[in-house]
Write a protein that holds these residues in place. Structure first.
Motif, PDB file in Angstrom:
ATOM      1  N   LEU A 147       0.841  -1.191   0.000  1.00  0.00           N
ATOM      2  CA  LEU A 147       0.000   0.000   0.000  1.00  0.00           C
ATOM      3  C   LEU A 147       0.883   1.250   0.000  1.00  0.00           C
ATOM      4  N   GLY A 148       1.922   1.219   0.857  1.00  0.00           N
ATOM      5  CA  GLY A 148       2.835   2.373   0.944  1.00  0.00           C
ATOM      6  C   GLY A 148       3.465   2.695  -0.408  1.00  0.00           C
ATOM      7  N   ALA A 149       3.743   1.657  -1.187  1.00  0.00           N
ATOM      8  CA  ALA A 149       4.413   1.861  -2.478  1.00  0.00           C
ATOM      9  C   ALA A 149       3.534   2.640  -3.454  1.00  0.00           C
ATOM     10  N   ILE A 150       2.231   2.664  -3.222  1.00  0.00           N
ATOM     11  CA  ILE A 150       1.360   3.431  -4.133  1.00  0.00           C
ATOM     12  C   ILE A 150       0.622   4.561  -3.395  1.00  0.00           C
ATOM     13  N   GLY A 151       1.177   4.979  -2.275  1.00  0.00           N
ATOM     14  CA  GLY A 151       0.634   6.161  -1.587  1.00  0.00           C
ATOM     15  C   GLY A 151      -0.570   5.874  -0.700  1.00  0.00           C
ATOM     16  N   LEU A 152      -0.762   4.606  -0.335  1.00  0.00           N
ATOM     17  CA  LEU A 152      -1.904   4.269   0.526  1.00  0.00           C
ATOM     18  C   LEU A 152      -1.409   3.867   1.921  1.00  0.00           C
ATOM     19  N   ASP A 153      -2.262   4.114   2.910  1.00  0.00           N
ATOM     20  CA  ASP A 153      -1.873   3.863   4.290  1.00  0.00           C
ATOM     21  C   ASP A 153      -3.140   3.689   5.120  1.00  0.00           C
ATOM     22  N   ARG A 154      -3.160   2.647   5.946  1.00  0.00           N
ATOM     23  CA  ARG A 154      -4.387   2.398   6.733  1.00  0.00           C
ATOM     24  C   ARG A 154      -4.665   3.515   7.741  1.00  0.00           C
ATOM     25  N   ASN A 155      -3.657   4.336   8.030  1.00  0.00           N
ATOM     26  CA  ASN A 155      -3.895   5.422   8.993  1.00  0.00           C
ATOM     27  C   ASN A 155      -4.379   6.705   8.341  1.00  0.00           C
ATOM     28  N   THR A 156      -4.281   6.790   7.031  1.00  0.00           N
ATOM     29  CA  THR A 156      -4.652   8.073   6.406  1.00  0.00           C
ATOM     30  C   THR A 156      -5.718   7.972   5.314  1.00  0.00           C
ATOM     31  N   ASN A 157      -5.679   6.922   4.500  1.00  0.00           N
ATOM     32  CA  ASN A 157      -6.607   6.938   3.359  1.00  0.00           C
ATOM     33  C   ASN A 157      -7.129   5.548   2.955  1.00  0.00           C
ATOM     34  N   THR A 158      -6.983   4.592   3.843  1.00  0.00           N
ATOM     35  CA  THR A 158      -7.352   3.212   3.477  1.00  0.00           C
ATOM     36  C   THR A 158      -8.103   2.554   4.644  1.00  0.00           C
ATOM     37  N   TYR A 159      -9.029   1.673   4.297  1.00  0.00           N
ATOM     38  CA  TYR A 159      -9.699   0.859   5.325  1.00  0.00           C
ATOM     39  C   TYR A 159      -9.430  -0.603   4.989  1.00  0.00           C
ATOM     40  N   ILE A 160      -9.181  -1.395   6.019  1.00  0.00           N
ATOM     41  CA  ILE A 160      -8.846  -2.816   5.795  1.00  0.00           C
ATOM     42  C   ILE A 160      -9.813  -3.704   6.567  1.00  0.00           C
ATOM     43  N   THR A 161     -10.358  -4.680   5.874  1.00  0.00           N
ATOM     44  CA  THR A 161     -11.209  -5.641   6.564  1.00  0.00           C
ATOM     45  C   THR A 161     -11.112  -6.996   5.864  1.00  0.00           C
ATOM     46  N   ASN A 162     -11.902  -7.946   6.320  1.00  0.00           N
ATOM     47  CA  ASN A 162     -11.920  -9.281   5.736  1.00  0.00           C
ATOM     48  C   ASN A 162     -13.353  -9.699   5.432  1.00  0.00           C
ATOM     49  N   VAL A 163     -13.484 -10.695   4.585  1.00  0.00           N
ATOM     50  CA  VAL A 163     -14.827 -11.254   4.328  1.00  0.00           C
ATOM     51  C   VAL A 163     -15.380 -11.831   5.627  1.00  0.00           C
ATOM     52  N   VAL A 164     -14.558 -12.636   6.297  1.00  0.00           N
ATOM     53  CA  VAL A 164     -14.979 -13.302   7.534  1.00  0.00           C
ATOM     54  C   VAL A 164     -14.259 -12.628   8.704  1.00  0.00           C
ATOM     55  N   LYS A 165     -15.007 -12.291   9.727  1.00  0.00           N
ATOM     56  CA  LYS A 165     -14.451 -11.442  10.794  1.00  0.00           C
ATOM     57  C   LYS A 165     -13.856 -12.231  11.965  1.00  0.00           C
ATOM     58  N   CYS A 166     -14.009 -13.536  11.957  1.00  0.00           N
ATOM     59  CA  CYS A 166     -13.428 -14.344  13.032  1.00  0.00           C
ATOM     60  C   CYS A 166     -12.480 -15.392  12.440  1.00  0.00           C
ATOM     61  N   ARG A 167     -11.454 -15.747  13.201  1.00  0.00           N
ATOM     62  CA  ARG A 167     -10.428 -16.652  12.673  1.00  0.00           C
ATOM     63  C   ARG A 167     -10.957 -18.080  12.507  1.00  0.00           C
ATOM     64  N   PRO A 168     -10.799 -18.648  11.312  1.00  0.00           N
ATOM     65  CA  PRO A 168     -11.098 -20.071  11.152  1.00  0.00           C
ATOM     66  C   PRO A 168      -9.972 -20.893  11.799  1.00  0.00           C
ATOM     67  N   PRO A 169     -10.311 -21.977  12.514  1.00  0.00           N
ATOM     68  CA  PRO A 169      -9.275 -22.778  13.177  1.00  0.00           C
ATOM     69  C   PRO A 169      -8.199 -23.223  12.189  1.00  0.00           C
ATOM     70  N   GLN A 170      -6.967 -23.226  12.643  1.00  0.00           N
ATOM     71  CA  GLN A 170      -5.805 -23.606  11.813  1.00  0.00           C
ATOM     72  C   GLN A 170      -5.723 -22.804  10.514  1.00  0.00           C
ATOM     73  N   ASN A 171      -6.305 -21.633  10.498  1.00  0.00           N
ATOM     74  CA  ASN A 171      -6.291 -20.768   9.301  1.00  0.00           C
ATOM     75  C   ASN A 171      -6.842 -21.459   8.054  1.00  0.00           C
ATOM     76  N   ARG A 172      -7.771 -22.385   8.232  1.00  0.00           N
ATOM     77  CA  ARG A 172      -8.367 -23.018   7.044  1.00  0.00           C
ATOM     78  C   ARG A 172      -9.193 -21.981   6.294  1.00  0.00           C
ATOM     79  N   ASP A 173      -9.548 -22.302   5.035  1.00  0.00           N
ATOM     80  CA  ASP A 173     -10.431 -21.408   4.278  1.00  0.00           C
ATOM     81  C   ASP A 173     -11.767 -21.302   5.010  1.00  0.00           C
ATOM     82  N   PRO A 174     -12.378 -20.115   5.001  1.00  0.00           N
ATOM     83  CA  PRO A 174     -13.722 -20.029   5.592  1.00  0.00           C
ATOM     84  C   PRO A 174     -14.688 -20.914   4.801  1.00  0.00           C
ATOM     85  N   LEU A 175     -15.619 -21.551   5.505  1.00  0.00           N
ATOM     86  CA  LEU A 175     -16.643 -22.359   4.814  1.00  0.00           C
ATOM     87  C   LEU A 175     -17.669 -21.418   4.192  1.00  0.00           C
TER      88      LEU A 175
END
Ligand code: URA
Length: 267
Positions: A147-175
């Motif tokens: 993000l920094g390489a193209i002028g983006l930063d989560r503190n100034t102009n970017t929002y970051i999230t995920n499709v699934v908001k809780c961790r799947p065990p062992q980092n498996r793909d979300p069902l």
């Protein structure tokens, strides 16, 4: 109930919720009358709050202490409008899928409201689960570099999230059902954030928001639209960390494409 009706415009949202309609208001009033909460409460977050109260009542016989701030829900009730705080509150008290039983901390998202770019990943990993923040582990540090390489930063102009908001065990793909439970949160976040562009990293978020059942290699290289918002697809930073030789250069091309699209805003 009202919020659901308002959000009913979204195909995905109604797909998820239409089958299990919220109770009619008279029922909700009856439910409210058995609690210490005021009857005029009418938002989805209040409904979830009631559900979790009943869960406490049935499972424990008393109301468990929660670390989330109930004040956030009151804000939504008073204004009748959705907000990022209300979504975060609902995510923290959500028990819609089995991931809620194994998570340490739910991870609603972080960054600027009204961002230039919304980055959507897959699901929290171990570090994110421990901290309650998205992309804070090795993949997150790498993502911050991109993000920094193209002028983006989560503190100034970017929002970051995920499709699934809780961790799947062992980092498996979300069902699929876990993604389906969580998707309304993402749809509401997009509605509120109104980013200039969306960047999906990895197969899960890219497939979900483009509607294409393809691999990133076939999907990348063109600009999609999610409800009129230009959407760019690239590989997941974890995949690139595992195989720099193959993925580094296509990711850089994708980031340059996004930068070119944002050039007037990034000056
Ligand atoms: N991977 C993701 O997709 N999201 C995170 O928040 C962390 C790792």
């Amino acid at each position: 109930e009202q919020t659901l009706r308002r959000k009913g415009r979204s195909g995905i949202f109604s797909l998820h919720h239409e089958k299990e309609k919220m109770p009619e208001r008279p029922f909700l009033r009856r439910v409210c009358s058995f609690t210490r909460y005021p009857m005029e409460r009418n938002s989805v977050s209040d409904f979830y709050r009631l559900l979790s109260l009943y869960e406490d009542y049935l499972s424990y016989g008393y109301e468990r202490e929660r670390d989330d701030d109930p004040g956030l829900s009151v804000v939504q009730t008073q204004t009748g409008e959705d907000s990022l705080d209300a979504i975060a509150f609902e995510v923290r008290s959500c028990r819609l899928c089995r991931l809620s039983a194994t998570r340490k901390q739910p991870v609603p998202g972080m960054g600027k409201s009204s961002p230039l770019v919304l980055v959507v990943g897959e699901a929290p990993g171990a570090e994110e689960d421990a901290e309650g923040l998205p992309f804070v582990g090795a993949a997150g540090k790498y993502l911050d570099k991109w993000l920094g390489a193209i002028g983006l930063d989560r503190n100034t102009n970017t929002y970051i999230t995920n499709v699934v908001k809780c961790r799947p065990p062992q980092n498996r793909d979300p069902l699929p059902e876990e993604s389906a439970c969580c998707l309304p949160f993402l749809v509401r976040q997009i509605d509120l954030l109104k980013p200039k562009a969306i960047l999906t990293v990895g197969r899960i978020s890219s497939q979900l928001l483009t509607g294409q059942a393809l691999g990133i290699g076939q999907m990348r290289g063109r600009i999609y639209r999610y409800r009129d918002i230009p959407l760019f697809v690239t590989y997941h930073p974890s995949a690139v960390l595992r195989n720099q030789a193959e993925y580094r250069s296509p990711v850089w091309e994708d980031l340059k494409r996004l930068k070119e699209y944002l050039k007037d805003d990034l000056r």
